[in-house]
Scaffold this active site. Structure first.
Site, PDB file in Angstrom:
ATOM      1  N   ARG A  10       1.165  -1.005  -0.403  1.00 54.51           N
ATOM      2  CA  ARG A  10       0.080   0.268  -0.430  1.00 54.51           C
ATOM      3  C   ARG A  10       1.205   1.483  -0.116  1.00 54.51           C
ATOM      4  NH1 ARG A  10      -3.309  -1.068   5.072  1.00 54.51           N
ATOM      5  NH2 ARG A  10      -2.077  -2.040   6.052  1.00 54.51           N
ATOM      6  N   SER A 139       6.879   9.024   6.873  1.00 57.27           N
ATOM      7  CA  SER A 139       5.952   9.370   7.632  1.00 57.27           C
ATOM      8  C   SER A 139       4.442   9.726   7.144  1.00 57.27           C
ATOM      9  CB  SER A 139       6.152   9.555   8.696  1.00 57.27           C
ATOM     10  OG  SER A 139       4.053  10.105   9.162  1.00 57.27           O
ATOM     11  N   LYS A 207      13.339   9.870  12.381  1.00 54.94           N
ATOM     12  CA  LYS A 207      12.055   8.798  12.172  1.00 54.94           C
ATOM     13  C   LYS A 207      12.100   8.036  13.788  1.00 54.94           C
ATOM     14  CE  LYS A 207       8.227   6.871  10.254  1.00 54.94           C
ATOM     15  NZ  LYS A 207       8.192   6.216  10.942  1.00 54.94           N
ATOM     16  N   HIS A 210      10.345  10.115  16.413  1.00 59.82           N
ATOM     17  CA  HIS A 210       8.889  10.651  15.523  1.00 59.82           C
ATOM     18  C   HIS A 210       7.982   9.712  15.976  1.00 59.82           C
ATOM     19  CE1 HIS A 210       5.391   9.939  12.650  1.00 59.82           C
ATOM     20  NE2 HIS A 210       5.615  11.141  11.997  1.00 59.82           N
ATOM     21  N   GLU A 214       4.540   9.426  18.586  1.00 57.26           N
ATOM     22  CA  GLU A 214       3.755   9.133  17.999  1.00 57.26           C
ATOM     23  C   GLU A 214       2.817   7.874  19.439  1.00 57.26           C
ATOM     24  OE1 GLU A 214       2.237   5.565  15.225  1.00 57.26           O
ATOM     25  OE2 GLU A 214       2.547   7.107  13.965  1.00 57.26           O
TER      26      GLU A 214
END
Length: 355
Positions: A10, A139, A207, A210, A214
């Protein structure tokens, strides 16, 4: 530009579609050839191959035409750019296979969630072969196709500059968010939605943090909505005189039948806690208020652990991220044996009931 895309799930498919829309050629490789054929027929990729060897050949072969009169055509080989969107555990094997066919001047970009320490090691290894390795924390998930992808890049400056047109195609661009300073005449690279964070490993380090953030944000939302969900517990409370459980002091204080779905929708509008994550929460609650299709077990893919490890190494307190990580462990019942130990101790020293 011409690029080879390894991994057309995806996210890889969405990235390919954005680059093609920007005028780049994207040739894909995935194990599912039938799916690749479908993606090609839909125009999601420029072409596909059934092996990494053939992918390298297609990407690196360029055609130059010399002499208008003679029409002589000479096939030349030029450096290739290869993007990987594969699970972290597959990165090493994919690189090893690619190296059988790549050569000096090629660039390999890892868009997965690899450990930044592994990325540093890989970059050093490939640099000795004259191949550049860029770690690109990415992201955006399945929504990146429409919204654009936030890219955190680590690696050599000249390799990053070479790939800049691809990063510009993938990222949201200047319109991805309101500018912090409208009067700033200079457009910073970060305002385009991608950033060269530093040398090898820096992209995946940023990342990693990050994703650690999250974890904390998602946990705060989850706990807050759980309090709202239980706010009507006083209505059904019956004082049982159970010495094992502290009684609810004022059941009348907690008799609010609050619709979490409606609150999520409300908070999306004008609230300081509004965010894209809240948008997603409102969406899932609207479709299934009881969240019946979820079992409550939450996985962790590694970045939260690595963030906590880095905090310990740096001596930096990170209690929220750490707590969010441990909560995920608990959600998978990894603390069940510890709880049984507690049961056992309480039973032995005080004859407390086992629950």
């Amino acid at each position: 530009m011409k690029v080879g895309m390894i991994g057309l799930g995806r996210m890889g498919e969405g990235m390919s579609r954005r680059m093609i829309k920007a005028g780049h050629e994207v040739y894909g490789y995935r194990n599912n050839v039938k799916k690749s054929e479908e993606q090609y027929e839909k125009g999601y990729i420029s072409g596909y191959t059934n092996s990494l060897e053939s992918l390298v050949e297609v990407v690196k072969r360029g055609v130059s035409i010399y002499g208008e009169k003679s029409g002589e055509t000479v096939v030349t080989e030029k450096p290739g750019i290869f993007m990987m969107v594969v699970p972290a555990e597959s990165v090493e094997d994919t690189i090893n296979e690619l190296l059988q066919f790549c050569s000096e001047g090629d660039i390999i970009i890892d868009h997965g969630n690899s450990n930044f320490k592994d990325s540093r090691r890989r970059a050093e290894r490939l640099a000795k072969l004259g191949i550049q390795y860029l770690d690109c924390g990415t992201s955006g998930g399945v929504y990146g196709l429409d919204r654009g992808y936030c890219l955190m890049v680590g690696g050599a400056t000249f390799a990053v500059s070479t790939c800049a047109p691809l990063f510009n195609a993938l990222s949201p661009g200047i319109g991805g968010a309101p500018r912090t300073r409208d009067d700033d005449l200079y457009v910073r690279q970060s305002e385009m939605g991608w950033l060269h964070c530093g040398p090898a490993g820096a992209g995946h380090f940023v990342k990693m943090v990050h994703n650690g953030i999250e974890y904390g944000i998602m946990q705060a939302y989850a706990e807050g909505f759980n309090i709202l969900h239980e706010a009507n517990a006083g209505s059904a409370y019956v004082k049982a005189g159970d010495a094992e459980v502290a009684p609810m002091e004022n059941p009348e204080d907690y008799q609010y039948d609050i619709d979490c779905s409606e609150v999520a929708e409300l908070w999306r509008r004008g609230s300081v806690v509004g965010s894209w994550l809240l948008d997603l929460t409102a969406d899932v609650l609207r479709d299934d208020r009881g969240l019946s299709k979820f079992d409550g077990g939450v996985s962790d893919s590694g970045e939260g652990r690595w963030t906590v490890h880095a905090a310990v190494d740096l001596g930096v307190p990170a209690p929220v991220i750490s707590s969010a990580l441990y909560e995920r462990f608990g959600s998978r019942r990894l603390g069940e044996f510890a709880n049984k130990i507690l049961n056992g101790m309480r039973y032995m020293f005080g004859g407390h009931n086992v629950r």
